[in-house]
Structure formats: structure tokens, C-alpha cells
Design a protein around this motif. Structure first.
Motif, PDB file in Angstrom:
ATOM      1  N   THR A 118       6.205 -24.485 -21.720  1.00 53.11           N
ATOM      2  CA  THR A 118       7.432 -24.519 -22.515  1.00 53.11           C
ATOM      3  C   THR A 118       8.642 -24.729 -21.617  1.00 53.11           C
ATOM      4  O   THR A 118       8.958 -23.896 -20.780  1.00 53.11           O
ATOM      5  CB  THR A 118       7.598 -23.198 -23.293  1.00 53.11           C
ATOM      6  N   THR A 242       4.586 -12.868 -17.108  1.00 50.83           N
ATOM      7  CA  THR A 242       5.518 -13.945 -17.451  1.00 50.83           C
ATOM      8  C   THR A 242       6.948 -13.453 -17.256  1.00 50.83           C
ATOM      9  O   THR A 242       7.197 -12.255 -17.111  1.00 50.83           O
ATOM     10  CB  THR A 242       5.320 -14.410 -18.910  1.00 50.83           C
ATOM     11  N   SER A 244      10.711 -12.355 -17.856  1.00 52.55           N
ATOM     12  CA  SER A 244      11.461 -11.625 -18.879  1.00 52.55           C
ATOM     13  C   SER A 244      12.951 -11.747 -18.599  1.00 52.55           C
ATOM     14  O   SER A 244      13.357 -12.007 -17.455  1.00 52.55           O
ATOM     15  CB  SER A 244      11.057 -10.147 -18.900  1.00 52.55           C
ATOM     16  N   ILE A 245      13.752 -11.573 -19.631  1.00 53.92           N
ATOM     17  CA  ILE A 245      15.211 -11.635 -19.522  1.00 53.92           C
ATOM     18  C   ILE A 245      15.789 -10.283 -19.953  1.00 53.92           C
ATOM     19  O   ILE A 245      15.335  -9.682 -20.933  1.00 53.92           O
ATOM     20  CB  ILE A 245      15.795 -12.752 -20.422  1.00 53.92           C
ATOM     21  N   ALA A 260      16.850 -12.216 -14.661  1.00 56.00           N
ATOM     22  CA  ALA A 260      15.471 -12.664 -14.870  1.00 56.00           C
ATOM     23  C   ALA A 260      14.555 -11.742 -14.079  1.00 56.00           C
ATOM     24  O   ALA A 260      14.841 -11.395 -12.925  1.00 56.00           O
ATOM     25  CB  ALA A 260      15.305 -14.104 -14.419  1.00 56.00           C
ATOM     26  N   GLU A 300      20.689 -20.438 -25.231  1.00 54.38           N
ATOM     27  CA  GLU A 300      19.560 -20.846 -24.400  1.00 54.38           C
ATOM     28  C   GLU A 300      19.856 -20.560 -22.934  1.00 54.38           C
ATOM     29  O   GLU A 300      21.009 -20.627 -22.492  1.00 54.38           O
ATOM     30  CB  GLU A 300      19.272 -22.334 -24.575  1.00 54.38           C
ATOM     31  N   THR A 312      13.080 -23.489 -19.615  1.00 52.75           N
ATOM     32  CA  THR A 312      14.116 -23.302 -20.628  1.00 52.75           C
ATOM     33  C   THR A 312      13.673 -22.196 -21.586  1.00 52.75           C
ATOM     34  O   THR A 312      12.613 -22.294 -22.207  1.00 52.75           O
ATOM     35  CB  THR A 312      14.375 -24.599 -21.406  1.00 52.75           C
ATOM     36  N   VAL A 313      14.494 -21.168 -21.669  1.00 53.19           N
ATOM     37  CA  VAL A 313      14.203 -20.015 -22.514  1.00 53.19           C
ATOM     38  C   VAL A 313      15.012 -20.151 -23.804  1.00 53.19           C
ATOM     39  O   VAL A 313      16.237 -20.324 -23.751  1.00 53.19           O
ATOM     40  CB  VAL A 313      14.564 -18.703 -21.794  1.00 53.19           C
ATOM     41  N   LEU A 316      18.166 -15.886 -26.992  1.00 51.58           N
ATOM     42  CA  LEU A 316      17.771 -14.499 -27.199  1.00 51.58           C
ATOM     43  C   LEU A 316      18.992 -13.689 -27.637  1.00 51.58           C
ATOM     44  O   LEU A 316      20.112 -13.952 -27.186  1.00 51.58           O
ATOM     45  CB  LEU A 316      17.211 -13.898 -25.904  1.00 51.58           C
ATOM     46  N   GLN A 324      13.313  -8.489 -22.495  1.00 48.49           N
ATOM     47  CA  GLN A 324      12.778  -9.389 -23.526  1.00 48.49           C
ATOM     48  C   GLN A 324      11.868 -10.432 -22.867  1.00 48.49           C
ATOM     49  O   GLN A 324      12.313 -11.203 -22.013  1.00 48.49           O
ATOM     50  CB  GLN A 324      13.920 -10.090 -24.274  1.00 48.49           C
ATOM     51  N   ARG A 325      10.631 -10.445 -23.279  1.00 49.97           N
ATOM     52  CA  ARG A 325       9.654 -11.373 -22.683  1.00 49.97           C
ATOM     53  C   ARG A 325       9.868 -12.798 -23.219  1.00 49.97           C
ATOM     54  O   ARG A 325      10.286 -12.993 -24.346  1.00 49.97           O
ATOM     55  CB  ARG A 325       8.225 -10.917 -22.998  1.00 49.97           C
ATOM     56  N   THR A 326       9.578 -13.780 -22.342  1.00 50.53           N
ATOM     57  CA  THR A 326       9.773 -15.183 -22.715  1.00 50.53           C
ATOM     58  C   THR A 326       8.475 -15.948 -22.892  1.00 50.53           C
ATOM     59  O   THR A 326       8.436 -16.986 -23.546  1.00 50.53           O
ATOM     60  CB  THR A 326      10.601 -15.907 -21.634  1.00 50.53           C
TER      61      THR A 326
END
Length: 333
Positions: A118, A242, A244-245, A260, A300, A312-313, A316, A324-326
Motif C-alpha cells: 500500500t 508494521t 504505527s502513527i 512514526a 494523509e 502513504t498512510v 487518520l 494507530q496501526r497502518t
């Protein structure tokens, strides 16, 4: 007779001793006919373009030929061939240009695909965005130890049960650019360990020095050794984690700090999407990227690692101090 546009050849001047007075009677008539015949003969003989033995058809063909043959001076020696109308032009791939690294890695490890595709762009192995710590390079230094307490440190990751961590000297910490980096540490004995950078070691820590957690140091040498010589290098490890933010405490849509967590490779840049496009945020020494005017807060997010790969996340919600996991991760190198 010739057309009036052509000039006639002039007659010869009369001889002074010849008598040109008219002769009366039959002799005069004969002389008149002879004179007319002479004039006609001279007119035909001296017409422009006339040639002895050439007929009118011959002259016409000759004139056409002279007009059909172009002048040799006007013809180029090597005329360029015309391109074929069906030929397909050859495309030249544009190269995209990578900045030269100040330190060339001794070997470029093979790339592996990212755990998630992604928003992932193609990664490079030359680490164009690397700082002082570059992949494939060994660094000399010393290792010391300290009590990590609850595992929190200058990188602001918060308390952790992971004790295989280290604090990076200020020079190589490089305003939190080393935060989250995985480092392979080898002692003179040949024993090696892997630690993650979660803290900064200020002076008197020198460039190249690592301040290891006591648990990590003890795997290389007895704690009583105090200081040991080491070599260390950057890793891009296997991981199931993975990215996270986390938004900083106090963040809103008008001001926010973004962090991050869990990235496989060191993070080089964090950008947010704004009405004017992607905007890079300034990184702080405590490992948050700040949007002072609120630009992009809650929108984004684009992450770039030191190899140039981008994730690119999706947008959120601004939820301060919530991880928060991406579901995305950088490729392994």
C-alpha cells in the motif's frame, strides 16, 4: 520569315563600283525575284536556335532535355535519407539521478519485497537519504552501559519491556534521525547482538559510541568491564511488525506533532498532504514531526526511509497519544 522579336543579320554594305540603279524590263524582274529569294534564305539561316541538319522536332527534344536535367551544383553529394513513415521512434528511458553517497557501502544487500504494497514506491539500495549512519558501513567505537529504567528515552517511544536497546551518541543521533534504527554490535571476542536505538547519549559520549542497556552489554562482556571496543553497523531486520502513527499529546487540527513507530529502516522524512501538495514537517530532537500551523493534521501522511522508499498512510483521526496501526512496512535490505 522570322518573328519581329528576333534581330536579323545586317546586310553587307554595297560595293562602291557596283551600280544599283534599277534595270528596266525582264532583267529587272529576274533580279527582283533573286533578291527576294536571297532575303528569305538569309532569314531562315540565321534564326536563333537553328542548327545545320537539325529539324524542328530535334530542337524541341533538345530543349526539353536541357530543362529536365538539374544542375549538378544544386544536387548535394550525400543527400540524407528520408525517415520511413512507418518507422517507430526509439524511446530513451529517462533516468532518474541518485545523489552520491559520501560513504560507499561495502556491499549492497539484495532487496526483499515490503510486507505491504500500500503506497509503496520502489526502494533503492544506495540510501540517498541516509545521514551519518549508512548501510553496509562498519563503525568503530566503544560500548558503555546504563540503566534504561522503564525503557523510555529521548526518542519518546514510551515505556517498553524490550531491554535490547541502546542510546546513540549525539553526533550519530543526528536530531533523532537514528531513532528506531536497528544496530548490529560486535565485540572483540566475536560475540554480536542486535539492539534498537531508543535514546540519546549526550557528552561525554563520543562519535561512534553506544550506551547499551545493561542487559545488552552483559551479552558482550561482564558489566565490570565498563568500556569495551566494538564495531557496529546498520541492519534492516526481518520483522512482522508494521508501522504505527501517534499524534503527540495536545495535538489538534490547528497544531500537531506526528510520530512514526515500528519502521524497519531509519525514517528520513515525514510529509503531510495539504491543499498545495505534500509538505515536509520539521523533525525535533524528541522524535516528533511538527505542523506548527496545523497544515495536514488529520490528513494523509507520507513516510520516506533512508533508502528512498515511500509509504502513504491514509488519513487518520487526530487522536493524541494513541498508537494507530497502518498495516504498511518498508522493504528489507
Amino acid at each position: 520569315m522570322a518573328s519581329s522579336s528576333h534581330r536579323r543579320r545586317p546586310r553587307p554594305k554595297p560595293d562602291r563600283d557596283f551600280d544599283w540603279r534599277p534595270v528596266r524590263g525582264p532583267l529587272a524582274a529576274v533580279a527582283a525575284v533573286a533578291a527576294v529569294a536571297l532575303v528569305v534564305t538569309l532569314a531562315v539561316a540565321f534564326r536563333p536556335g537553328a542548327a545545320a541538319g537539325a529539324t524542328g522536332q530535334d530542337r524541341a527534344v533538345s530543349g526539353s532535355a536541357s530543362q529536365a536535367v538539374p544542375s549538378t551544383a544544386a544536387t548535394p553529394k550525400n543527400p540524407s535519407p528520408k525517415p520511413s513513415p512507418t518507422a517507430t521512434p526509439t524511446r530513451t528511458a529517462s533516468k532518474r539521478t541518485t545523489p552520491s553517497a559520501s560513504v560507499t557501502p561495502s556491499a549492497a544487500p539484495a532487496k526483499r519485497p515490503a510486507s505491504s504494497t500500500t503506497g509503496v514506491s520502489t526502494a533503492t539500495t544506495t540510501a540517498p537519504a541516509a545521514g551519518r549512519i549508512r548501510p553496509g558501513t562498519s563503525y568503530q567505537g566503544v560500548a558503555t552501559s546504563y540503566d534504561v529504567g522503564n525503557g523510555d528515552g529521548a526518542c519518546s517511544y514510551g515505556p517498553t519491556s524490550d531491554v535490547m536497546t541502546a542510546a546513540m551518541n549525539t553526533a550519530d543521533y543526528e536530531t533523532a534521525k537514528a531513532c528506531g534504527a536497528y544496530i548490529s554490535v560486535r565485540a572483540a571476542s566475536g560475540t554480536s547482538i542486535t539492539v534498537r536505538i531508543t535514546n540519546e547519549c549526550p557528552a561525554p559520549c563520543a562519535a561512534g559510541q553506544l550506551d547499551l542497556s545493561r542487559q545488552a552489554f552483559a551479552k558482550l562482556a561482564p558489566l565490570s568491564a565498563g568500556r569495551i571496543q566494538i564495531t557496529w553497523s546498520l541492519l534492516s531486520p526481518a520483522t512482522s511488525e508494521t508501522v504505527s502513527i501517534r499524534y503527540k499529546t495536545g495535538s489538534t487540527q490547528y497544531w500537531c506533532g506526528i510520530q512514526a513507530i515500528g519502521h524497519r529502516n531509519p525514517l528520513a522524512r515525514l510529509e503531510v498532504r495539504t491543499s498545495g501538495g505534500w509538505q515536509a514537517l520539521t523533525r525535533t530532537g524528541y522524535n516528533y514531526f511538527l505542523s506548527e500551523q496545523g497544515a495536514g493534521c488529520g490528513g494523509e501522511i507520507r513516510l520516506t526511509d533512508i533508502y528512498g522508499e515511500q509509504l502513504t498512510v491514509p488519513a487518520l483521526a487526530v487522536r493524541p497519544d494513541v498508537v494507530q496501526r497502518t498495516g504498511v512496512q518498508f522493504a528489507r535490505h
